[in-house]
Structures are given as C-alpha cells and as structure tokens.
Enzyme design. Structure first.
Site, PDB file in Angstrom:
ATOM      1  N   SER A 108       6.178  17.914  31.422  1.00  0.00           N
ATOM      2  CA  SER A 108       4.789  17.873  30.960  1.00  0.00           C
ATOM      3  C   SER A 108       4.692  17.251  29.570  1.00  0.00           C
ATOM      4  O   SER A 108       5.588  17.441  28.739  1.00  0.00           O
ATOM      5  CB  SER A 108       4.236  19.297  30.916  1.00  0.00           C
ATOM      6  OG  SER A 108       3.048  19.352  30.155  1.00  0.00           O
TER       7      SER A 108
ATOM      8  N   GLN B 155       5.126  13.401  32.766  1.00  0.00           N
ATOM      9  CA  GLN B 155       3.685  13.556  33.031  1.00  0.00           C
ATOM     10  C   GLN B 155       2.887  13.258  31.780  1.00  0.00           C
ATOM     11  O   GLN B 155       3.175  13.780  30.706  1.00  0.00           O
ATOM     12  CB  GLN B 155       3.396  14.985  33.509  1.00  0.00           C
ATOM     13  CG  GLN B 155       1.915  15.279  33.720  1.00  0.00           C
ATOM     14  CD  GLN B 155       1.277  15.933  32.515  1.00  0.00           C
ATOM     15  OE1 GLN B 155       1.934  16.702  31.808  1.00  0.00           O
ATOM     16  NE2 GLN B 155       0.010  15.632  32.261  1.00  0.00           N
TER      17      GLN B 155
ATOM     18  N   TYR C 159      -0.778  13.226  29.761  1.00  0.00           N
ATOM     19  CA  TYR C 159      -2.195  13.502  29.533  1.00  0.00           C
ATOM     20  C   TYR C 159      -2.703  12.400  28.626  1.00  0.00           C
ATOM     21  O   TYR C 159      -2.086  12.121  27.587  1.00  0.00           O
ATOM     22  CB  TYR C 159      -2.388  14.846  28.830  1.00  0.00           C
ATOM     23  CG  TYR C 159      -2.330  16.054  29.727  1.00  0.00           C
ATOM     24  CD1 TYR C 159      -3.088  16.117  30.897  1.00  0.00           C
ATOM     25  CD2 TYR C 159      -1.538  17.150  29.404  1.00  0.00           C
ATOM     26  CE1 TYR C 159      -3.045  17.236  31.718  1.00  0.00           C
ATOM     27  CE2 TYR C 159      -1.495  18.279  30.220  1.00  0.00           C
ATOM     28  CZ  TYR C 159      -2.252  18.309  31.373  1.00  0.00           C
ATOM     29  OH  TYR C 159      -2.215  19.412  32.179  1.00  0.00           O
TER      30      TYR C 159
ATOM     31  N   THR D 223      -1.873  12.586  34.900  1.00  0.00           N
ATOM     32  CA  THR D 223      -2.749  13.684  35.344  1.00  0.00           C
ATOM     33  C   THR D 223      -4.187  13.360  34.984  1.00  0.00           C
ATOM     34  O   THR D 223      -4.499  13.074  33.830  1.00  0.00           O
ATOM     35  CB  THR D 223      -2.295  15.012  34.715  1.00  0.00           C
ATOM     36  OG1 THR D 223      -0.969  15.266  35.155  1.00  0.00           O
ATOM     37  CG2 THR D 223      -3.188  16.161  35.136  1.00  0.00           C
TER      38      THR D 223
ATOM     39  N   LYS E  88      -1.978  12.127  39.529  1.00  0.00           N
ATOM     40  CA  LYS E  88      -1.998  13.548  39.928  1.00  0.00           C
ATOM     41  C   LYS E  88      -3.350  14.187  39.636  1.00  0.00           C
ATOM     42  O   LYS E  88      -3.875  14.050  38.537  1.00  0.00           O
ATOM     43  CB  LYS E  88      -0.905  14.291  39.151  1.00  0.00           C
ATOM     44  CG  LYS E  88      -0.896  15.791  39.364  1.00  0.00           C
ATOM     45  CD  LYS E  88       0.305  16.436  38.704  1.00  0.00           C
ATOM     46  CE  LYS E  88       0.324  17.919  38.909  1.00  0.00           C
ATOM     47  NZ  LYS E  88      -0.598  18.648  38.034  1.00  0.00           N
TER      48      LYS E  88
ATOM     49  N   HIS F  64      -4.775  21.320  40.345  1.00  0.00           N
ATOM     50  CA  HIS F  64      -4.104  21.847  39.154  1.00  0.00           C
ATOM     51  C   HIS F  64      -3.731  23.321  39.361  1.00  0.00           C
ATOM     52  O   HIS F  64      -3.797  24.135  38.432  1.00  0.00           O
ATOM     53  CB  HIS F  64      -5.024  21.691  37.927  1.00  0.00           C
ATOM     54  CG  HIS F  64      -4.298  21.359  36.654  1.00  0.00           C
ATOM     55  ND1 HIS F  64      -4.242  20.099  36.119  1.00  0.00           N
ATOM     56  CD2 HIS F  64      -3.583  22.127  35.798  1.00  0.00           C
ATOM     57  CE1 HIS F  64      -3.551  20.113  34.990  1.00  0.00           C
ATOM     58  NE2 HIS F  64      -3.127  21.341  34.782  1.00  0.00           N
TER      59      HIS F  64
END
Ligand SMILES: Cc1cc2nc3c(=O)[nH]c(=O)nc-3n(C[C@H](O)[C@H](O)[C@H](O)COP(=O)(O)O)c2cc1C
Length: 381
Positions: A111, A132, A134, A160, A256, A280
């Site tokens: 993450s 991942q 953001y 994401t 995602k 999520h």
C-alpha cells in the site's frame, strides 16, 4: 489460546488469535467496514449464498492450482491485496507478508500508506512485488512515488480509484485512530497488555508512513504526516489522471476499485492489464452492492478485453472457486492475511495462504475440476 500451528485450521482461527495479540485499535481498524457495515456484511453473505456443485467419480489425481495473473506465473489464483499500516498489525508487517507471499509463489501488493517504505521491502526480499498507488493532490509526490516503485523494480502498479473521499469507520473514531491520531488512554493501556505485539513493533524499522516519511517537506512527526495524508485525497481525480499515470508507468497497470459496468468499460479503454472488482472490503460506500454480486456483470461486459480480478469477503478456497466460477481470473485478499499476520507474523501469513490453498484444492477435487482454466459456471449449482 497459545500460538500452535496444529490448532489453526481456518482463517477464522487466525482472526481469533489476532484479536488476542493485536491491540484493539489496530484489530478493529482491520476488521471494520464503513458506517452501518451493510456492504461489509453483504460481501460475505452473498458469497456464502453461492452453492458449489458436488461432482463424483471424476479422476482428480493430478490437480494443479497454478495460473497467471497480470502476466506473471503464480502457484494459486491469489494475491495479497494492499492494506494500509500493515506494519502496525505486526512489526515490519509489509516485509513479513511479502516474504510469505513470495515463498508461496503469489504476488504481494504494498500500500502507499504502508509503514515500511518501498525501499525497505525491496531490500528485504529478492523478487518483485506490486505497488498500490493513491493519487494524492500533490502530483509531484505521486510522480516521485511512481519513480520509486519503478526503481524498486515493482512488477505492477495497482491504481486504487475508489477513495476520492474517505468512508467513515465509527470504530476508528471511537478508538482515536482518526486524522490526526489521538489514541485514547484505554487504548494505550490495552496496548500494554500485548507484549508480543509491543516487542515486534518496537523492533520494527518504522512506526510511521514509510513511503512519506522524509519525502514530504516540513512534516516533523506522525501527527502532521497523518494530517497531510488526510488532506491529500483528491476529489478532482478523473479518467484523465489515469491517462497521465499511464504515461509515467508504461508497465503492468491494475485498476482497483471497480464496481460498475460502465466504469469497467472505461477501465478497459485505458489499456490497463487488469481491473479489480472491489468495494474496498466494505470500507467506502456503505449500501453499495456486494463485490461478488457485481462480478458476473463486469466479467461478461469486459472479460474479453481486460483481466478481471476480484476482492471482497474472500476467507476460504471455496470463496476463490466461487469467484473464479463467476468470471474472476484471480482474487485478492485483505483481512484474511492481515489476521494471519496479527496471529503469527510471517508464519501466520504463510498459514493463511496454505489454508486457502488446501481448501481450494479440495474444493476443486470435489467439484471435479483439475485446472484453474477449467473453472467456470459449471462448478456452481
Ligand atoms: C485494514 C485495511 C486497510 C486497507 N488499505 C488499503 C489501501 O491502503 N489501499 C487499497 O487500495 N486498499 C486498501 N484496503 C482494501 C483491500 O485492498 C481490499 O480491497 C479489501 O481488504 C478486500 O476485502 P477483504 O478484506 O474482505 O479481503 C484495505 C483494507 C483493509 C481491511
């Protein structure tokens, strides 16, 4: 219950053990869904309603769970999904989970909001992992994160897209796990009753967001970093930004957080390798459809153009078989491995993966399929 591998037979055992070993604020953080948790519950209950078709007298002596996900060979149709603050479920949690995944031959996704940094994990493992992303308001920071993921040889970027605003988890506010964090006295006392966890976290590399620490200007402590994160989710995010990310990351891209056929079509048009049907883990739009109820519609609409992955509620190999039967190429798990991590560190994550692997093998055998490619709606009643 003492940590004894022999006694652990299912993911729920790992969950119970994690509940004892991990401080309440962090266990609750992992387990909870947003608001009334309707979608969280629907993810599980809709999966449980899908019935597998028992078949007999089929030779299943040579069974194989290997397949491919997003261009890579895997031993199971499974990847560990991105989970923020994994390193506060157990010290160095991202490194431990990545090692367990790689030993099992499946991908680990780190993450953006990890405790260990991209570089920490890259230095501690010998195979590539997924990163991942953001997309934050500070696009310069986003660009630098992508560059760091590339430098660390991450094999896929998982973008994401379902967190432009944050769904509220009541329990986090009650525990003081809010932005900025202000843990309550009873939570601090509760932490002191978890000596294994305290030792693991104290001996961990970091206690704050490793990918941000030292990379965001003028952020002296955890509180200001958390505040910065809270202010950085970008409500203007659009498909145009996905095009921009595509120019920065020409490699494998996985989008995602898709729960709608129209959005799935837009994701397919971006040229991404895969999308993840996901709400999520019931942590964002409460009242949204369960992830599994949307999977067949999305797989029918775009499955021939883009690889369709799935997450939300997977707690067993039977659940994976259900998702594959409804059109998923593979599944991601969140809580199932986080419970393993809290229960027993790296060995606990390995145990979670092995439990799911064995359940999948037995379920394939009892539904009469020998290869992952053979799994389709015919394994369902
Ligand atoms: C504690 C926790 C933290 C999460 N953090 C992230 C994150 O940082 N980025 C992300 O894309 N998804 C995040 N997710 C969502 C998971 O990647 C995944 O979609 C979800 O956990 C799947 O549902 P499951 O937990 O029932 O398997 C998080 C989920 C949990 C439970």
């Amino acid at each position: 219950m003492r940590w004894d591998v022999k006694d652990i037979t299912c993911i729920d055992d790992l969950r119970r053990l994690a509940r004892r070993r991990v401080p309440r604020a962090f266990f609750d953080y992992a387990e909870a869904g947003s608001y009334s948790q309707e979608t969280l519950r629907a993810n599980r209950s809709d999966l449980e309603h899908i019935k597998l078709r028992q078949r007999v007298l089929i030779d299943v002596s040579s069974l194989d769970t290997a397949t491919h996900i997003a261009g890579g060979d895997v031993s199971l149709p499974l990847a560990l999904g991105p989970v923020a603050m994994t390193g506060l479920q157990w010290g160095n949690g991202e490194i431990l989970a990545c090692r367990a995944a790689q030993a099992a031959g499946i991908p680990f996704t780190m993450s953006t909001l990890s405790i260990c940094s991209i570089e920490d994990v890259a230095a501690a493992v010998d195979k590539p992992f997924w990163f991942q992303l953001y997309v934050m308001k500070d696009r310069g920071f986003v660009r630098s994160l992508i560059e760091r993921a590339a430098a660390a040889k991450c094999s896929a970027l998982v973008l994401t897209v379902d967190l432009q605003v944050l769904g509220q988890r009541h329990v986090d506010i009650k525990n003081g796990l809010s932005v900025p964090p202000s843990l309550k006295m009873n939570n601090l006392i509760n932490m002191a009753t978890k000596p294994g966890w305290v030792l693991s976290v104290l001996s961990g590399k970091r206690w704050t967001f490793g990918n941000l620490d030292g990379h965001v200007k003028d952020m002296p402590d955890v509180k200001s970093l958390a505040q910065w994160v809270g202010s950085q989710f970008d409500q203007t995010l659009s498909w145009k930004d996905v095009e921009w990310i595509r120019t920065l990351w020409p490699g494998t891209l996985i989008i995602k957080g898709i729960l709608d056929v129209e959005d799935a079509r837009a994701a397919a048009r971006t040229g991404a390798t895969a999308l993840v049907v996901s709400n999520h883990g019931g942590r964002q739009l409460d009242g949204a459809a369960s992830s599994i109820s949307m999977l067949p519609k999305i797989a029918d609409a775009v499955g021939s153009e883009i690889e369709v992955l799935f997450d939300g509620g997977i707690r067993s190999g039977q659940d994976i078989l259900r998702a594959l039967a409804l059109g998923a190429k593979a599944c991601l798990i969140g809580r199932a491995y986080i419970f393993g991590l809290g229960a027993g560190g790296e060995a606990g994550v390995s145990k979670a993966i092995e439990i799911i692997r064995k359940e999948l093998e037995v379920s394939m055998a009892l539904t009469g399929v020998k290869r992952i490619a053979e799994v389709d709606h015919r394994v369902l009643v």
